[in-house]
Design an enzyme around this catalytic site. Sequence first.
Site, PDB file in Angstrom:
ATOM      1  N   GLU A 141      86.138  23.829  48.379  1.00 60.48           N
ATOM      2  CA  GLU A 141      86.451  22.977  47.234  1.00 60.48           C
ATOM      3  C   GLU A 141      85.249  22.817  46.306  1.00 60.48           C
ATOM      4  O   GLU A 141      84.226  22.248  46.707  1.00 60.48           O
ATOM      5  CB  GLU A 141      86.909  21.591  47.677  1.00 60.48           C
ATOM      6  N   GLU A 235      94.660  12.496  45.921  1.00 58.77           N
ATOM      7  CA  GLU A 235      93.291  12.037  46.184  1.00 58.77           C
ATOM      8  C   GLU A 235      92.819  11.177  45.013  1.00 58.77           C
ATOM      9  O   GLU A 235      91.777  11.414  44.425  1.00 58.77           O
ATOM     10  CB  GLU A 235      92.347  13.224  46.411  1.00 58.77           C
TER      11      GLU A 235
END
Length: 301
Positions: A141, A235
């Site tokens: 990520e 998120e």
Amino acid sequence: MHLSMHNWMRQEPIETTIARLAKYGYKSIEISGEPEKYDAKHVRGLLDHYGLNCWGSVTLMVDKRNLQSADEAKRASSVQYVKDCIQLVHDLDGQILTLVPGTVGKVVPDSTPEAEWAWLVEGVKEIYEVAEAKGVRVGIEPLNRFESYLITRAEQALALVDAVGPNLGVVLDAFHINIEEENLYDAIRLVGGDKLVDVHVAENNRMPAGYGDYDWEKFVGVLDEIGYTGALTAEFVAPVDRTPANKYPNALETNFDNLEIDEEQLKFIIDHGSSILTEEYYDWLVAENAKTLLPLIDDKF
């Protein structure tokens, strides 16, 4: 695609979180990378009870966790930590692991670009071998420049994929790519459906979907275009407004007595969201995110 969610944003009993996700139509959880905290058999039982799955886990790269550190012992312990997260995913019958390579919030390098890249490749190769053996797909990520300095764009993550192995993938986060990519849709297309392991969703202001300026229909459409069939993993990290302009006066938690959280993780949450959210406000965020995204996806898992 289906709707999933992280649970690191509010430290509460896993029983509470899983019940909430089921209530609002989520199909899975991407559980916090805290292998020492969770009893996999217990969590698996909870998921079965509520008809949910474990999509995977996300590494919590706090304090001494850093795969690109100049400190050899720190790198070794970080590699072991990620292996433990992979084992947790495996034990929960999960599919993926989101891997953030460096300490979140560390923006000052330890060494030369060449040295740090070599350390990172070495560590991720070791992790990759374990993940392949366990049947867990790892995705790198990229974070934004204010939270990291080595992997901040999709093309950098793909360079690491090229250096490590063909089954390593990339995780894209809507909040981060909105900051770092010249064109966020082209970044999604660059990664492509075969390399895209997971997608984290939050608005440009890191509120839940529907409370910023993202065109979520277009965003999901581009994911469809490249053939992505995984999770949209919520998120959101809602900021707590401490001024008279506050639109959400019920957001700030003041009673920490019943929260299961250590000092290091508390600091991480405060640094990224400004404080602990109340259960009432957090529940509303989870519900609103689902309300925006569920109508846009096929919801098959």
